[in-house]
Motif scaffolding. Structure first.
Motif, mmCIF file in Angstrom:
data_model
loop_
_atom_site.group_PDB
_atom_site.id
_atom_site.type_symbol
_atom_site.label_atom_id
_atom_site.label_comp_id
_atom_site.label_asym_id
_atom_site.label_seq_id
_atom_site.Cartn_x
_atom_site.Cartn_y
_atom_site.Cartn_z
ATOM 1 N N ALA A 271 0.830 -1.213 0.000
ATOM 2 C CA ALA A 271 0.000 0.000 0.000
ATOM 3 C C ALA A 271 0.862 1.259 0.000
ATOM 4 C CB ALA A 271 -0.921 -0.011 1.215
ATOM 5 N N LEU A 272 1.877 1.287 0.858
ATOM 6 C CA LEU A 272 2.713 2.479 0.964
ATOM 7 C C LEU A 272 3.584 2.666 -0.276
ATOM 8 C CD1 LEU A 272 3.791 2.257 4.719
ATOM 9 C CD2 LEU A 272 2.067 3.765 3.694
ATOM 10 N N SER A 273 4.099 1.560 -0.819
ATOM 11 C CA SER A 273 4.910 1.658 -2.040
ATOM 12 C C SER A 273 4.081 2.173 -3.209
ATOM 13 C CB SER A 273 5.514 0.299 -2.385
ATOM 14 O OG SER A 273 6.247 0.379 -3.599
ATOM 15 N N TYR A 274 2.860 1.652 -3.313
ATOM 16 C CA TYR A 274 2.000 2.109 -4.411
ATOM 17 C C TYR A 274 1.671 3.590 -4.247
ATOM 18 C CZ TYR A 274 -1.796 2.364 -7.770
ATOM 19 O OH TYR A 274 -2.593 2.726 -8.837
ATOM 20 N N LEU A 275 1.359 3.990 -3.029
ATOM 21 C CA LEU A 275 1.077 5.407 -2.783
ATOM 22 C C LEU A 275 2.272 6.282 -3.145
ATOM 23 C CD1 LEU A 275 -0.815 5.777 0.647
ATOM 24 C CD2 LEU A 275 -1.641 6.410 -1.628
ATOM 25 N N ALA A 276 3.459 5.832 -2.752
ATOM 26 C CA ALA A 276 4.657 6.655 -2.937
ATOM 27 C C ALA A 276 5.113 6.719 -4.391
ATOM 28 C CB ALA A 276 5.795 6.122 -2.067
ATOM 29 N N ASN A 277 4.892 5.652 -5.152
ATOM 30 C CA ASN A 277 5.530 5.553 -6.465
ATOM 31 C C ASN A 277 4.588 5.601 -7.675
ATOM 32 O OD1 ASN A 277 8.269 5.093 -5.421
ATOM 33 N ND2 ASN A 277 7.449 3.145 -4.690
ATOM 34 N N SER A 278 3.294 5.438 -7.467
ATOM 35 C CA SER A 278 2.378 5.409 -8.608
ATOM 36 C C SER A 278 2.337 6.770 -9.313
ATOM 37 C CB SER A 278 0.968 5.027 -8.156
ATOM 38 O OG SER A 278 0.073 5.105 -9.247
ATOM 39 N N ILE A 279 2.544 6.742 -10.620
ATOM 40 C CA ILE A 279 2.490 7.992 -11.388
ATOM 41 C C ILE A 279 1.084 8.246 -11.918
ATOM 42 C CG2 ILE A 279 4.925 7.868 -12.037
ATOM 43 C CD1 ILE A 279 4.045 6.750 -14.748
ATOM 44 N N THR A 280 0.192 7.288 -11.684
ATOM 45 C CA THR A 280 -1.191 7.447 -12.162
ATOM 46 C C THR A 280 -2.174 7.520 -11.004
ATOM 47 O OG1 THR A 280 -1.482 5.052 -12.352
ATOM 48 C CG2 THR A 280 -0.667 6.231 -14.305
ATOM 49 N N LEU A 281 -1.666 7.719 -9.788
ATOM 50 C CA LEU A 281 -2.518 7.731 -8.596
ATOM 51 C C LEU A 281 -3.588 8.815 -8.700
ATOM 52 C CD1 LEU A 281 -2.949 6.560 -5.699
ATOM 53 C CD2 LEU A 281 -1.486 8.442 -4.889
ATOM 54 N N THR A 282 -4.822 8.428 -8.378
ATOM 55 C CA THR A 282 -5.931 9.385 -8.362
ATOM 56 C C THR A 282 -6.651 9.270 -7.028
ATOM 57 O OG1 THR A 282 -7.526 7.801 -9.278
ATOM 58 C CG2 THR A 282 -6.244 9.132 -10.861
ATOM 59 N N THR A 283 -7.429 10.278 -6.712
ATOM 60 C CA THR A 283 -8.161 10.278 -5.438
ATOM 61 C C THR A 283 -9.184 9.142 -5.385
ATOM 62 O OG1 THR A 283 -9.715 11.898 -6.361
ATOM 63 C CG2 THR A 283 -7.862 12.751 -5.051
ATOM 64 N N SER A 284 -9.617 8.667 -6.544
ATOM 65 C CA SER A 284 -10.601 7.584 -6.566
ATOM 66 C C SER A 284 -10.018 6.270 -6.050
ATOM 67 C CB SER A 284 -11.137 7.381 -7.988
ATOM 68 O OG SER A 284 -10.083 7.007 -8.872
ATOM 69 N N GLU A 285 -8.704 6.164 -6.015
ATOM 70 C CA GLU A 285 -8.052 4.940 -5.537
ATOM 71 C C GLU A 285 -7.791 4.958 -4.034
ATOM 72 O OE1 GLU A 285 -4.999 3.196 -8.587
ATOM 73 O OE2 GLU A 285 -4.795 5.383 -8.631
ATOM 74 N N LEU A 286 -8.008 6.086 -3.412
ATOM 75 C CA LEU A 286 -7.633 6.209 -2.006
ATOM 76 C C LEU A 286 -8.464 5.325 -1.086
ATOM 77 C CD1 LEU A 286 -6.843 10.028 -1.675
ATOM 78 C CD2 LEU A 286 -5.301 8.110 -2.152
ATOM 79 N N ASP A 287 -9.723 5.082 -1.447
ATOM 80 C CA ASP A 287 -10.531 4.172 -0.631
ATOM 81 C C ASP A 287 -9.946 2.759 -0.653
ATOM 82 O OD1 ASP A 287 -12.281 6.113 0.157
ATOM 83 O OD2 ASP A 287 -13.800 5.668 -1.368
ATOM 84 N N ASP A 288 -9.477 2.338 -1.834
ATOM 85 C CA ASP A 288 -8.861 1.014 -1.937
ATOM 86 C C ASP A 288 -7.556 0.950 -1.146
ATOM 87 O OD1 ASP A 288 -10.886 0.120 -3.596
ATOM 88 O OD2 ASP A 288 -9.838 0.691 -5.426
ATOM 89 N N VAL A 289 -6.807 2.054 -1.189
ATOM 90 C CA VAL A 289 -5.568 2.120 -0.404
ATOM 91 C C VAL A 289 -5.887 1.999 1.086
ATOM 92 C CG1 VAL A 289 -3.654 3.593 0.311
ATOM 93 C CG2 VAL A 289 -4.298 3.474 -2.104
ATOM 94 N N ASP A 290 -6.916 2.735 1.516
ATOM 95 C CA ASP A 290 -7.288 2.693 2.930
ATOM 96 C C ASP A 290 -7.750 1.297 3.336
ATOM 97 O OD1 ASP A 290 -7.793 4.257 5.440
ATOM 98 O OD2 ASP A 290 -9.821 3.470 5.104
ATOM 99 N N ASP A 291 -8.516 0.632 2.471
ATOM 100 C CA ASP A 291 -8.961 -0.731 2.767
ATOM 101 C C ASP A 291 -7.768 -1.673 2.937
ATOM 102 O OD1 ASP A 291 -11.604 0.041 2.647
ATOM 103 O OD2 ASP A 291 -11.915 -0.645 0.584
ATOM 104 N N LEU A 292 -6.771 -1.506 2.078
ATOM 105 C CA LEU A 292 -5.583 -2.358 2.171
ATOM 106 C C LEU A 292 -4.811 -2.071 3.452
ATOM 107 C CD1 LEU A 292 -3.937 -4.560 0.812
ATOM 108 C CD2 LEU A 292 -2.706 -2.780 -0.469
ATOM 109 N N LEU A 293 -4.743 -0.812 3.824
ATOM 110 C CA LEU A 293 -4.073 -0.446 5.069
ATOM 111 C C LEU A 293 -4.823 -1.001 6.282
ATOM 112 C CD1 LEU A 293 -3.022 3.254 4.328
ATOM 113 C CD2 LEU A 293 -1.503 1.266 4.536
ATOM 114 N N VAL A 294 -6.147 -1.013 6.216
ATOM 115 C CA VAL A 294 -6.944 -1.583 7.305
ATOM 116 C C VAL A 294 -6.672 -3.075 7.435
ATOM 117 C CG1 VAL A 294 -9.290 -2.157 8.050
ATOM 118 C CG2 VAL A 294 -8.779 0.141 7.216
ATOM 119 N N ASP A 295 -6.662 -3.767 6.289
ATOM 120 C CA ASP A 295 -6.361 -5.204 6.308
ATOM 121 C C ASP A 295 -4.972 -5.460 6.897
ATOM 122 O OD1 ASP A 295 -8.790 -5.742 5.149
ATOM 123 O OD2 ASP A 295 -7.992 -5.951 3.112
ATOM 124 N N ALA A 296 -4.010 -4.632 6.499
ATOM 125 C CA ALA A 296 -2.645 -4.773 7.003
ATOM 126 C C ALA A 296 -2.607 -4.565 8.512
ATOM 127 C CB ALA A 296 -1.716 -3.781 6.304
#
Length: 297
Positions: A195-220
Motif C-alpha cells: 500500500a505504501l509503495s503504491y502510494l509513494a511511487n504510482s504515477i497514475t494515482l488518483t483520489t478515486s483509488e484512495l478508498d482502496d488504499v485505505d482498505d488495504l491499510l486496514v487489512d494490514a
C-alpha cells in the motif's frame, strides 16, 4: 610402648576400636560444621545416584528457564515493533483520509515515501545483534526497498524481502515446540509495504483509488494487530512455563537437601556419644599400657 604378650591382642583390638571411634567422631564433627552428610558424592553412599540425578534435573530446568527468558525478550521486542508499525499505519491512514483533492496527492505521496522508509527501518530492527524479521538469516537485513516498487494494490509482492521462510521456535523439555518468530513476509506487513509503495511511487494515482488504499491499510493493520497479540500470547505461555520450572527446581532442591543434609541436633548428640566412647577407650588403653608384672604378684 612396652606390653606383654598376654595383653597384646586386647590392646590391638581396643586400639582399632579407638581409631574407628576417632574417625567417626571426626566425620560427625565435619557434618556438624557443614550441615551436609558429605562434601562429595563418594560420601553419600547409596544416595549418590539420586543426588546426581537431581542435580542434573535442576541444571536442565535452569537451562530451560534461561532459553525461555531469551525467547520472551525476543517475542516482546517483536510485539513492540509490530505495535510501532500499527501506529505508523494509523498515521498513514490519517494522511490518506485527509487527502481529498488532486493537489493534495503530491503531499500524500511524499508522506507515503517517508512512511515506507520508517517501515523499512522498523522491520530491520535488531535484538542482541540479530535481525528479528529475517527468519533464520539473523545476520541479514530482512528489508531492502531500493529496488522494490508495487505496481498495483492487488498483486502480492515480497521483492523487498531478503530473509528466508524459517519461523523461529523454542523446544520445551516436554517435547512440544512453541513458534515465536515473525518474518517480514507476514501478510499484514506485505500489505502495508504494498500500500505504501503504491502510494509513494504510482504515477497514475488518483483520489478515486484512495478508498482502496485505505482498505488495504486496514487489512494490514488488522493482520499486524493479530500478530502482536500472538507474540504476547507466546510470552505469557513461556512465563507460565518458567513458573512451573521454578516450582520443579524448588521441589528437586528440597529432595536434594533431604538427601545431603543432616539433623544438626541429632549430630551433636551423636558427637557427644562418640566423645564419651573415645574418652573411655583412652582410659582403658592407658590402664592396659601401664600394667606391669607387679600387678600380678
Amino acid at each position: 610402648m612396652a606390653m606383654r604378650v598376654a595383653t597384646f591382642h586386647t590392646t590391638s583390638s581396643l586400639l582399632d576400636r579407638t581409631l574407628t571411634t576417632q574417625a567417626r567422631l571426626a566425620n560427625i564433627q565435619k557434618q556438624e560444621s557443614t550441615g551436609l552428610v558429605s562434601t562429595d558424592y563418594a560420601g553419600l553412599g547409596s544416595e549418590a545416584g539420586s543426588v546426581i540425578s537431581l542435580s542434573a534435573s535442576i541444571s536442565t530446568a535452569e537451562s530451560n528457564i534461561s532459553a525461555a527468558e531469551t525467547v520472551i525478550s525476543r517475542s516482546d521486542t517483536i510485539a513492540s515493533v509490530l505495535q510501532d508499525i500499527t501506529d505508523l499505519l494509523t498515521n498513514a491512514r490519517s494522511s490518506v483520509s485527509a487527502t481529498s483533492t488532486s493537489d493534495e496527492l503530491q503531499d500524500l505521496q511524499t508522506s507515503a515515501a517517508e512512511y515506507l522508509e520508517d517501515l523499512e527501518l522498523l522491520l530491520n530492527t535488531q535484538y542482541q545483534g540479530r535481525y528479528i524479521f529475517s527468519g533464520s538469516l539473523t545476520d541479514t537485513e530482512p528489508v531492502d526497498t531500493s529496488s522494490y516498487e508495487a505496481t498495483d494494490l492487488t498483486t502480492v509482492n515480497t521483492d523487498y524481502y531478503q530473509g528466508d521462510s524459517y519461523t523461529q521456535v523454542i523446544r520445551l523439555d516436554s517435547g512440544t515446540q512453541v513458534e515465536y518468530g515473525v518474518t517480514a513476509t507476514l501478510e499484514g506487513i506485505e500489505e502495508a509495504m504494498r500500500a505504501l509503495s503504491y502510494l509513494a511511487n504510482s504515477i497514475t494515482l488518483t483520489t478515486s483509488e484512495l478508498d482502496d488504499v485505505d482498505d488495504l491499510l486496514v487489512d494490514a493493520q488488522d493482520a499486524i494487530i493479530t500478530a502482536t497479540s500472538a507474540a504476547g500470547t507466546v510470552s505469557s505461555r513461556l512465563e507460565t512455563y518458567i513458573e512451573n520450572e521454578e516450582d520443579y527446581i524448588a521441589q528437586m532442591e528440597d529432595l536434594a537437601t533431604d538427601a545431603t543434609s543432616i539433623d544438626i541436633a541429632a549430630a551433636a548428640v551423636e558427637a557427644t556419644t562418640y566423645e564419651t566412647m573415645l574418652e573411655a577407650s583412652y582410659s582403658a588403653l592407658s590402664t592396659i599400657i601401664n600394667l606391669s608384672l607387679v600387678d600380678y604378684l
